[in-house]
Design an enzyme around this catalytic site. Structure first.
Site, PDB file in Angstrom:
ATOM      1  N   GLY A   1     -11.899  -9.273  -4.411  1.00 48.53           N
ATOM      2  CA  GLY A   1     -10.437 -10.003  -4.403  1.00 48.53           C
ATOM      3  C   GLY A   1     -10.130 -11.039  -3.575  1.00 48.53           C
TER       4      GLY A   1
ATOM      5  N   GLY B   1     -21.777   2.527  -5.539  1.00 46.59           N
ATOM      6  CA  GLY B   1     -22.975   2.560  -4.810  1.00 46.59           C
ATOM      7  C   GLY B   1     -23.034   3.581  -3.513  1.00 46.59           C
TER       8      GLY B   1
ATOM      9  N   SER C   1     -23.406  -8.052  -1.017  1.00 50.64           N
ATOM     10  CA  SER C   1     -24.822  -8.229  -1.875  1.00 50.64           C
ATOM     11  C   SER C   1     -24.103  -8.365  -3.136  1.00 50.64           C
ATOM     12  CB  SER C   1     -25.643  -7.236  -1.591  1.00 50.64           C
ATOM     13  OG  SER C   1     -25.116  -5.934  -2.299  1.00 50.64           O
ATOM     14  N   GLY C   2     -25.239  -8.842  -4.102  1.00 51.93           N
ATOM     15  CA  GLY C   2     -25.116  -9.240  -5.228  1.00 51.93           C
ATOM     16  C   GLY C   2     -26.052  -8.779  -6.492  1.00 51.93           C
ATOM     17  N   ARG C   3     -25.781  -8.395  -7.633  1.00 51.42           N
ATOM     18  CA  ARG C   3     -26.863  -8.286  -8.645  1.00 51.42           C
ATOM     19  C   ARG C   3     -26.474  -8.622 -10.154  1.00 51.42           C
ATOM     20  NH1 ARG C   3     -25.258  -2.626  -8.439  1.00 51.42           N
ATOM     21  NH2 ARG C   3     -22.931  -2.744  -9.165  1.00 51.42           N
TER      22      ARG C   3
ATOM     23  N   HIS D   1     -11.789  -8.154 -11.142  1.00 50.82           N
ATOM     24  CA  HIS D   1     -11.926  -7.763 -10.019  1.00 50.82           C
ATOM     25  C   HIS D   1     -12.905  -6.524 -10.045  1.00 50.82           C
ATOM     26  CE1 HIS D   1      -9.870  -5.323  -6.333  1.00 50.82           C
ATOM     27  NE2 HIS D   1     -10.641  -6.477  -5.895  1.00 50.82           N
ATOM     28  N   ASP D   2     -13.773  -6.524  -8.923  1.00 61.33           N
ATOM     29  CA  ASP D   2     -15.013  -5.473  -9.202  1.00 61.33           C
ATOM     30  C   ASP D   2     -14.249  -4.122  -9.117  1.00 61.33           C
ATOM     31  OD1 ASP D   2     -14.024  -5.511  -6.352  1.00 61.33           O
ATOM     32  OD2 ASP D   2     -16.093  -5.990  -5.529  1.00 61.33           O
TER      33      ASP D   2
ATOM     34  N   ASN E   1      -6.725   0.420   0.064  1.00 59.66           N
ATOM     35  CA  ASN E   1      -7.839  -0.113   0.614  1.00 59.66           C
ATOM     36  C   ASN E   1      -8.113   0.434   1.847  1.00 59.66           C
ATOM     37  OD1 ASN E   1      -8.502  -2.928  -0.851  1.00 59.66           O
ATOM     38  ND2 ASN E   1      -6.267  -2.747  -0.572  1.00 59.66           N
TER      39      ASN E   1
END
Length: 492
Positions: free
Chosen positions: A77, A405, A10-12, A235-236, A295
């Site tokens: 990434g 989240g 998802s994105g926001r 990178h998130d 990861n």
């Protein structure tokens, strides 16, 4: 300021308001991010995602009277697109779960070794790494592209179509398996060795760099003015780590979402036999820090279960899933979240049950039992990873900071404290967007350092604290977990 955060599911768009000493954030636009299978391959729908980015900018106009001070994009990434000199996108980017990557990795490792690749990049060799994706490209159609073509990783691709500037931000470049983690630049020797043209790559820019202004045609379309474009920690996970509310270094972090990224922030990479064997990777962070992390397939397992049940006609919210799991006794069965069997989309409940059958465990039957199995397994993996981190550092860590989240799952936070025997500091939820925005604040000269950013986060978003409970019980359960995953490893 606007942070556009593209996650793997998802994105926001988040609006950040800076007071001069504290930050507030507001969610103004959300959308799903769904891969598209076409012609036997799996892609990202970049055109739709760029449309959603513009929708987020448009939504801003309903919340503030003037143009934004700046905007920055962060994403997951490894994935990328090719852009030619005229700005044309040469096809939709492939998804990191594309099946061809595993084949390419196997073939490349016939020419070199995991140890050698790791010694160059400090990045754990995993099939979705950019290096293997590019090797797959070269096998299928070659990489003899026109001289004006450049490879842009996903946040750089979005930033290019916002600003017209082709560059590669450091933290996202570090996920490729092609960056020298000591020099903080492309490893030309490695590129030559694996047959990837170095001319495909652009210059590296550091987080917090202003990279032009919004293209005139987009500014006119959206009526927002020529706002600055910032390369944040693109990178998130790097953005999430920026917002950890601590000025002390005696902690491990878990950035919790579709993936759970667990590690520590250090000054120089650790690239030993143990770090390779245990699956640790060295990625870039703000102020040239190294995020040594693992990861872990985190909430992906729960997301995949939820998706399967929806296909079967039973829609369950994540909040309800958490409540169902809380009512279960727990510690009945385990899976290794890192087992490759769980990587691809598909019938996740059935895969979990089969894993338990193969390891001689109680097989979870109900949805609640399956959910609790996943949560218990995930926190056991956190405990295992913490033990490995402490061995690599040769010291104990006192605290675990959880951000993202996934911390809305309070059961996950409490069980992480129980399993690790350490207090868990949980928050902020919007860690990635907050880190993104605070790097924009830094680009505007309002703060000068990572410590100042983290002090702002501490003042603006007080976290929750979870204390460890039932330590003896969880230590015994952890030994059972280790036996289970060892048994599966032997069978494999």
């Amino acid at each position: 300021m606007l942070a556009v955060d593209f996650g793997a599911s998802s994105g926001r768009t988040i609006l950040g308001r800076w007071s001069g000493s504290t930050l507030s954030v507001e969610d103004i636009h959300r959308f799903s991010n769904d891969p598209v299978e076409l012609g036997g391959s799996l892609y990202w729908d970049f055109l739709r995602l760029f449309h959603e980015l513009k929708e987020g900018i448009h939504a801003y106009k309903q919340h503030a009277p003037s143009s934004p001070a700046s905007i920055a994009v962060d994403t997951w990434g490894v994935d990328y697109g090719f852009v030619d000199g005229k700005g044309k996108l040469l096809g939709n980017p492939y998804h990191y779960r594309e099946a061809r990557n595993a084949v390419a990795m196997s073939e490349l490792l016939q020419q070199t070794t995991e140890r050698e690749l790791y010694s160059h990049s400090g990045i754990q060799p995993l099939s979705f790494n950019t290096i293997f994706q590019l090797y797959a490209e070269s096998r299928e159609q070659g990489l003899s592209l026109p001289d004006d073509v450049r490879l842009l990783l996903m946040p750089d691709l979005f930033r290019f179509y916002l600003s017209g500037i082709r560059s590669t931000e450091y933290t996202i470049a570090s996920t490729t398996g092609l960056l020298d983690p000591v020099a903080r630049d492309w490893d030309r020797l490695l590129l030559q060795k694996v047959g990837i043209p170095s001319g495909l790559f652009t210059d590296i820019v550091m987080p917090g760099t202003k990279e032009g202004t919004l293209r005139k045609e987009i500014a006119e379309e959206l009526q927002v003015g020529a706002m600055p474009i910032v390369a944040a920690a693109s990178h998130d996970t790097a953005s999430a780590v920026v917002s950890i509310p601590s000025l002390e270094g005696d902690y491990a972090f878990i950035s919790c979402g579709t993936w759970s990224l667990m590690g520590v922030e250090i000054d120089q990479p650790i690239m030993t036999e143990d770090s390779l064997r245990w699956g640790f990777t060295n990625e870039g962070g703000a102020e040239k820090k190294i995020r040594m992390l693992k990861n872990i397939m985190g909430l992906w397992l729960l997301q995949a279960c939820k998706r399967q049940w929806e296909l079967e006609g039973d829609s369950i919210s994540f909040a309800h899933m958490q409540e169902m799991a809380k009512l279960e006794p727990g510690l009945q069965s385990y899976v290794d979240p890192q087992d490759p069997v769980f990587l691809a989309p598909g019938n996740m409940p059935e895969r979990i049950r089969l894993y338990c059958v193969e390891t001689g465990q109680t097989v979870p039957q109900t949805k609640a039992e399956l959910i609790r199995c996943v949560v218990d397994s995930l926190v056991m993996k956190f405990k295992q990873t913490l033990d490995e981190i402490e061995q690599l550092l040769a010291r104990k860590l006192s605290t675990i900071h959880m951000v993202g989240g996934g911390i809305q799952n309070r059961l996950l936070c409490q069980l992480t404290a129980n399993a690790t025997g350490r207090p868990v500091i949980a928050g902020p939820v919007e860690a990635t967007a907050i880190g993104n925005i605070m790097m924009q604040v830094k680009a505007h000269g309002e703060v000068q350092s990572l410590d100042q950013i983290r002090q702002v986060v501490m003042d603006s978003f007080p976290p929750d604290r979870y204390e460890s409970q039932d330590e003896a019980k969880w230590q015994d359960a952890y030994q059972t977990y280790l036996q289970v995953i060892a048994k599966k490893s032997v069978r494999s």
